[in-house]
Design a protein around this motif. Structure first.
Motif, mmCIF file in Angstrom:
data_model
loop_
_atom_site.group_PDB
_atom_site.id
_atom_site.type_symbol
_atom_site.label_atom_id
_atom_site.label_comp_id
_atom_site.label_asym_id
_atom_site.label_seq_id
_atom_site.Cartn_x
_atom_site.Cartn_y
_atom_site.Cartn_z
ATOM 1 N N UNK A 135 -14.448 4.186 8.017
ATOM 2 C CA UNK A 135 -15.544 5.063 8.392
ATOM 3 C C UNK A 135 -16.176 5.709 7.166
ATOM 4 N N UNK A 136 -17.486 5.844 7.192
ATOM 5 C CA UNK A 136 -18.212 6.604 6.175
ATOM 6 C C UNK A 136 -18.994 7.701 6.877
ATOM 7 N N UNK A 137 -18.812 8.936 6.414
ATOM 8 C CA UNK A 137 -19.553 10.060 6.977
ATOM 9 C C UNK A 137 -20.603 10.511 5.963
ATOM 10 N N UNK A 179 -3.659 10.209 1.136
ATOM 11 C CA UNK A 179 -2.726 10.783 2.092
ATOM 12 C C UNK A 179 -1.499 9.866 2.163
ATOM 13 N N UNK A 180 -0.330 10.464 2.069
ATOM 14 C CA UNK A 180 0.930 9.710 2.051
ATOM 15 C C UNK A 180 1.831 10.134 3.209
ATOM 16 N N UNK A 181 2.665 9.187 3.639
ATOM 17 C CA UNK A 181 3.750 9.469 4.576
ATOM 18 C C UNK A 181 5.012 8.830 4.011
ATOM 19 N N UNK A 182 6.050 9.615 3.851
ATOM 20 C CA UNK A 182 7.319 9.111 3.312
ATOM 21 C C UNK A 182 7.115 8.324 2.016
ATOM 22 N N UNK A 183 6.324 8.914 1.126
ATOM 23 C CA UNK A 183 6.083 8.357 -0.214
ATOM 24 C C UNK A 183 5.295 7.051 -0.215
ATOM 25 N N UNK A 184 4.608 6.744 0.886
ATOM 26 C CA UNK A 184 3.774 5.548 0.936
ATOM 27 C C UNK A 184 2.369 5.926 1.405
ATOM 28 N N UNK A 185 1.383 5.251 0.851
ATOM 29 C CA UNK A 185 -0.010 5.596 1.132
ATOM 30 C C UNK A 185 -0.449 5.089 2.502
ATOM 31 N N UNK A 186 -1.054 5.986 3.282
ATOM 32 C CA UNK A 186 -1.554 5.614 4.599
ATOM 33 C C UNK A 186 -3.063 5.755 4.691
ATOM 34 N N UNK A 187 -3.653 6.518 3.752
ATOM 35 C CA UNK A 187 -5.095 6.776 3.804
ATOM 36 C C UNK A 187 -5.616 7.077 2.415
ATOM 37 N N UNK A 188 -6.813 6.623 2.157
ATOM 38 C CA UNK A 188 -7.521 6.979 0.939
ATOM 39 C C UNK A 188 -8.976 7.228 1.280
ATOM 40 N N UNK A 189 -9.642 8.039 0.479
ATOM 41 C CA UNK A 189 -11.072 8.207 0.717
ATOM 42 C C UNK A 189 -11.822 8.305 -0.607
ATOM 43 N N UNK A 190 -13.070 7.896 -0.538
ATOM 44 C CA UNK A 190 -13.943 7.821 -1.702
ATOM 45 C C UNK A 190 -15.179 8.667 -1.429
ATOM 46 N N UNK A 191 -15.436 9.644 -2.308
ATOM 47 C CA UNK A 191 -16.604 10.506 -2.151
ATOM 48 C C UNK A 191 -17.658 10.162 -3.201
ATOM 49 N N UNK A 205 -18.935 9.996 2.231
ATOM 50 C CA UNK A 205 -17.471 10.025 2.139
ATOM 51 C C UNK A 205 -16.899 8.869 2.954
ATOM 52 N N UNK A 206 -16.365 7.861 2.263
ATOM 53 C CA UNK A 206 -15.775 6.710 2.917
ATOM 54 C C UNK A 206 -14.272 6.879 3.069
ATOM 55 N N UNK A 207 -13.790 6.737 4.294
ATOM 56 C CA UNK A 207 -12.378 6.990 4.601
ATOM 57 C C UNK A 207 -11.758 5.738 5.209
ATOM 58 N N UNK A 208 -10.597 5.369 4.710
ATOM 59 C CA UNK A 208 -9.850 4.246 5.278
ATOM 60 C C UNK A 208 -8.456 4.699 5.674
ATOM 61 N N UNK A 209 -8.093 4.506 6.943
ATOM 62 C CA UNK A 209 -6.778 4.909 7.444
ATOM 63 C C UNK A 209 -6.078 3.691 8.024
ATOM 64 N N UNK A 210 -4.874 3.401 7.550
ATOM 65 C CA UNK A 210 -4.089 2.282 8.059
ATOM 66 C C UNK A 210 -3.434 2.684 9.379
ATOM 67 N N UNK A 211 -3.942 2.174 10.480
ATOM 68 C CA UNK A 211 -3.384 2.522 11.782
ATOM 69 C C UNK A 211 -2.274 1.575 12.205
ATOM 70 N N UNK A 212 -2.497 0.274 12.013
ATOM 71 C CA UNK A 212 -1.535 -0.721 12.483
ATOM 72 C C UNK A 212 -0.973 -1.548 11.335
ATOM 73 N N UNK A 213 0.231 -2.049 11.542
ATOM 74 C CA UNK A 213 0.876 -2.881 10.532
ATOM 75 C C UNK A 213 0.158 -4.218 10.388
ATOM 76 N N UNK A 214 0.203 -4.766 9.183
ATOM 77 C CA UNK A 214 -0.240 -6.139 8.953
ATOM 78 C C UNK A 214 0.526 -6.689 7.767
ATOM 79 N N UNK A 215 0.441 -7.992 7.583
ATOM 80 C CA UNK A 215 1.246 -8.663 6.550
ATOM 81 C C UNK A 215 0.899 -8.168 5.152
ATOM 82 N N UNK A 216 -0.374 -7.855 4.928
ATOM 83 C CA UNK A 216 -0.773 -7.402 3.593
ATOM 84 C C UNK A 216 -0.119 -6.070 3.255
ATOM 85 N N UNK A 217 -0.143 -5.136 4.195
ATOM 86 C CA UNK A 217 0.494 -3.848 3.959
ATOM 87 C C UNK A 217 1.981 -4.009 3.662
#
Length: 319
Positions: A135-137, A179-191, A205-217
């Motif tokens: 998302x970009x706001x 933004x991190x959870x348990x020392x791993x990145x779950x979200x980043x944003x670019x302003x 402000x572009x925001x990316x949040x990893x909601x679901x697992x995938x092989x790349x992650x």
């Protein structure tokens, strides 16, 4: 902003059977239009039962980002009236910037997939379809260019709180945009900003949040997803989106009206860098140090291994 699909979802939200005719009468459309909208909702992941002589019943809401849930999110926002939605796009950030001069309104761009998503320092951001919120706001405040550092601090706290409240997790902030959870990145944003004479005309402000697992992650080892941290059954997309936009609205208003001091204590409590030695990479040098404070302007104060104090404004931080 509303649509027939979101209006139908509201009427079905009591989880009682409602006839197609009653929906049509209530919304002043044809039964055929209701039927088509229901089929579209089913394709977005909503489980809607149709029983003869009873009508439609919403049995389960979708667990994935979809157009109807996004429209509902924008409808309840205090700052955004327009949503630009794409199934697939190179970058929400690029589309947002191309639309800025066409309107005076603040708006949101969301895609189910990005083929050329990027983060800070032009790093690629993997954005596989239906795996995250991309998302970009676009905001149009009346502020000086120097205020942008402080803006990032307010936004990072808004996102971290939204994740915690939506998914019953404990996230932390790595200065200034991760933004991190348990020392791993779950979200980043670019302003990014558009400015004239040191005055901001637009914030993108572009925001990316990893909601679901995938092989790349999984292959990275340094990233995680909400699904991995909270369990797939805990992902209620509509609740998350409404909480997310509510927090963005709340902290944007605080940013416009208050100094960083009003959130400084909360921000530092959520930070994952204080008390640790970090690696700071700036344009011309790399050094190690310990964060000791954040100034009211948003500068990170670091004491290096030689005892020298630095005010960091733009750098790559590694734990």
């Amino acid at each position: 902003m509303s649509s027939l699909k979101t209006d139908i979802l509201k009427l079905l939200s009591n989880h009682e059977h409602i006839s197609g005719q009653k929906l049509a009468d209530e919304l002043e459309v044809s039964r055929t239009a209701v039927w088509k909208a229901v089929q579209n909702l089913k394709s977005e992941g909503y489980i809607i039962e149709s029983v003869q002589n009873k009508g439609y019943l919403l049995k389960e809401k979708t667990s994935h980002i979809n157009h109807s849930a996004l429209l509902n999110m924008v409808e309840y926002s205090r700052h955004f009236d327009v949503l630009h939605f794409k199934e697939s796009i190179d970058s929400t950030q690029l589309l947002a910037k191309s639309l800025i001069n066409r309107t005076d309104e603040q708006f949101i761009v969301v895609a189910l997939e990005q083929t050329a998503g990027r983060g800070r320092f032009n790093r690629p951001w993997a954005s596989p379809k239906n795996n995250g919120l991309y998302i970009s706001i676009v905001l149009k405040p009346d502020i000086s260019l120097s205020e942008i550092i402080r803006f990032n601090l307010f936004m990072s706290l808004a996102i971290s709180e939204a994740l915690d409240q939506s998914f019953n997790i404990e996230s932390g902030i790595k200065w200034p945009n991760d933004i991190y959870i348990n020392d791993k990145k779950v979200c980043g944003f670019l302003t990014e900003v558009l400015s004239e004479d040191h005055h901001v005309t637009s914030i993108i402000c572009g925001i990316g949040i990893n909601l679901f697992d995938n092989d790349y992650l999984k292959s990275l080892g340094t990233a995680t997803s909400i699904e991995n941290e909270s369990g797939k059954g805990n992902i209620n997309i509509e609740h998350f989106l409404s909480t997310f936009i509510s927090k963005i609205d709340e902290y944007y208003e605080l940013f416009l009206s208050s100094s960083f001091d009003i959130i400084k204590k909360d921000w530092i409590e959520r930070s994952i860098i204080f008390g640790k030695t970090i690696r700071i990479t700036e344009m011309t040098r790399t050094y190690y140090g310990k964060p000791v404070d954040i100034t009211d302007d948003g500068f990170l104060v670091v004491i290096d291994e030689e005892g020298e104090t630095h005010k960091v404004i733009s750098a790559d931080i590694e734990l």
